[in-house]
Design a protein around this motif. Structure first.
Motif, mmCIF file in Angstrom:
data_model
loop_
_atom_site.group_PDB
_atom_site.id
_atom_site.type_symbol
_atom_site.label_atom_id
_atom_site.label_comp_id
_atom_site.label_asym_id
_atom_site.label_seq_id
_atom_site.Cartn_x
_atom_site.Cartn_y
_atom_site.Cartn_z
ATOM 1 N N ALA A 186 -37.263 44.688 51.437
ATOM 2 C CA ALA A 186 -37.776 44.457 50.074
ATOM 3 C C ALA A 186 -36.745 44.743 48.985
ATOM 4 O O ALA A 186 -36.584 43.959 48.046
ATOM 5 N N ASP A 187 -36.034 45.855 49.130
ATOM 6 C CA ASP A 187 -35.096 46.211 48.058
ATOM 7 C C ASP A 187 -33.930 45.234 47.994
ATOM 8 O O ASP A 187 -33.328 45.046 46.933
ATOM 9 N N LEU A 188 -33.617 44.603 49.118
ATOM 10 C CA LEU A 188 -32.556 43.595 49.116
ATOM 11 C C LEU A 188 -33.071 42.267 48.568
ATOM 12 O O LEU A 188 -32.408 41.608 47.764
ATOM 13 N N ALA A 212 -35.324 41.812 46.457
ATOM 14 C CA ALA A 212 -35.500 41.930 44.999
ATOM 15 C C ALA A 212 -34.202 41.680 44.243
ATOM 16 O O ALA A 212 -34.219 41.367 43.048
ATOM 17 N N GLN A 213 -33.082 41.803 44.942
ATOM 18 C CA GLN A 213 -31.803 41.661 44.246
ATOM 19 C C GLN A 213 -31.326 40.222 44.128
ATOM 20 O O GLN A 213 -30.483 39.915 43.296
ATOM 21 N N TRP A 214 -31.841 39.356 44.986
ATOM 22 C CA TRP A 214 -31.330 37.977 44.903
ATOM 23 C C TRP A 214 -32.406 36.932 44.628
ATOM 24 O O TRP A 214 -32.094 35.836 44.159
ATOM 25 N N MET A 215 -33.662 37.252 44.890
ATOM 26 C CA MET A 215 -34.696 36.239 44.714
ATOM 27 C C MET A 215 -35.159 36.201 43.261
ATOM 28 O O MET A 215 -36.304 36.477 42.938
ATOM 29 N N THR A 216 -34.244 35.853 42.412
ATOM 30 C CA THR A 216 -34.532 35.874 40.995
ATOM 31 C C THR A 216 -35.328 34.654 40.573
ATOM 32 O O THR A 216 -35.341 33.633 41.247
ATOM 33 N N MET A 227 -37.958 39.785 37.370
ATOM 34 C CA MET A 227 -38.845 40.112 38.470
ATOM 35 C C MET A 227 -39.533 41.442 38.146
ATOM 36 O O MET A 227 -38.873 42.435 37.844
ATOM 37 N N CYS A 276 -42.188 43.104 43.514
ATOM 38 C CA CYS A 276 -41.672 42.523 44.753
ATOM 39 C C CYS A 276 -42.220 43.317 45.925
ATOM 40 O O CYS A 276 -41.657 44.328 46.327
#
Lengths: 158, 153
Positions: A33-35, A37-41, A48, A51
């Motif tokens: 999840a934390d990853l 959240a960083q690219w699925m803008t 965002m 997430c």
């Protein structure tokens, strides 16, 4: 390599994209999840705000993007099958924009030390193709209509 | 919205029907008469003809006169408009994957750092990453951009 997007049938799209990183990293970026959240803008200027990403069989996800004056939209879905570093199968939809399920199989294919990501997106509802496009546009809506009028239309007229 | 957008609307509407999509798939196998196109469907010939008119008006099929019949065929390049319509979607996806490139580069650096602590710390590379930081998964991120942008549809 830039993303390649092909329509392979009236209700099916296939996207391919090459990454230089190995499959284990690309897979992690799709399942933690934390990853994610960083690219699925979302669209530019959309933030965002939520997430939830439970990447396991039967798990669900919920991602919300908000704009200071345009409101917010959410994408939800469920994970159907996961095979570590190989394959993820899930469904997704944009409640309120399109309730049609987009069924997506994501494959992580090792290639030259990197990863070839291959997404098969299929829809089975009557208006699913149209809805799919609209949903996709929701993600890229920042200037989609302007782009159609400014770029696509002249290209067609040429 | 100009004539081209109208054509796009016509094409999307034409495709938003399972019978018409089935007709297009059948025509992908080659030219066919109305009778042949009727065969797989539990529909009258006038009903199929109506669908054919929609497809023809949208520029997705063409018809020619052959004696008593008017065989149908896929219009060459008829689906180009829709393919072009996919371009915003493609670009939206590509933008995310460009973010993912940056994130993966960061993950690789972190892994390298763990493997050989201190020896290969490439600090300058850290500056390159355009990936927006989102450390919490449920909390709103601060507005990174205040740039004015015209409204979305």
């Amino acid at each position: 390599m830039k993303l390649k997007l092909d329509r392979t049938g009236p209700t099916e799209l296939i996207a391919t994209r090459l990454f230089t990183s190995s499959v284990d990293l690309v897979y992690r970026a799709h399942t933690e999840a934390d990853l994610v959240a960083q690219w699925m803008t979302g669209p530019e200027d959309w933030e965002m705000t939520e997430c939830v990403w439970d990447a396991q069989v039967g798990g669900s996800f919920r991602v919300t993007w908000a704009h200071e004056s345009e409101g917010a939209f959410t994408q939800t879905g469920e994970f159907i099958a996961l095979e570590k570093n190989k394959r993820i199968e899930h469904v997704e939809r944009f409640p309120g924009i399109s309730d049609c399920d987009n069924h997506i199989v994501t494959e992580f294919i090792p290639q030259d030390g990197g990863t070839l990501l291959r997404l098969v997106m299929s829809m089975d509802d009557e208006e699913a193709l149209t809805k799919m496009i609209e949903s996709g546009m929701a993600v890229g809506m920042e200037d989609s209509y302007a782009r159609i009028d400014d770029k696509v239309a002249p290209a067609l007229a040429a | 919205m100009g004539a081209r957008s109208q054509q796009l609307d016509d094409q999307l509407k034409a495709l938003a029907d399972p019978t018409r999509r089935a007709i297009l798939l059948q025509l992908a196998g080659g030219e066919a008469t109305v009778g042949e196109l009727c065969a797989p469907h539990a529909m009258s010939q006038p009903a199929i003809s109506k669908h054919l008119k929609v497809l023809e008006r949208a520029g997705l099929i063409v018809r020619r006169v052959d004696g008593q019949t008017r065989p149908c065929a896929l219009a060459e390049g008829g689906l180009d408009t829709i393919d072009q319509f996919m371009e915003p979607l493609r670009q939206a996806m590509e933008r995310r994957y460009t973010n993912l490139d940056a994130l993966l580069a960061k993950m690789e650096r972190e892994r390298d750092d763990e493997n050989s602590r201190g020896t290969k710390a490439k600090r300058k590379a850290a500056k390159k990453s355009p990936a927006k930081k989102a450390t919490q998964t449920k909390a709103p991120r601060p507005n990174a951009s205040t740039k004015k942008k015209k409204g979305s549809p």
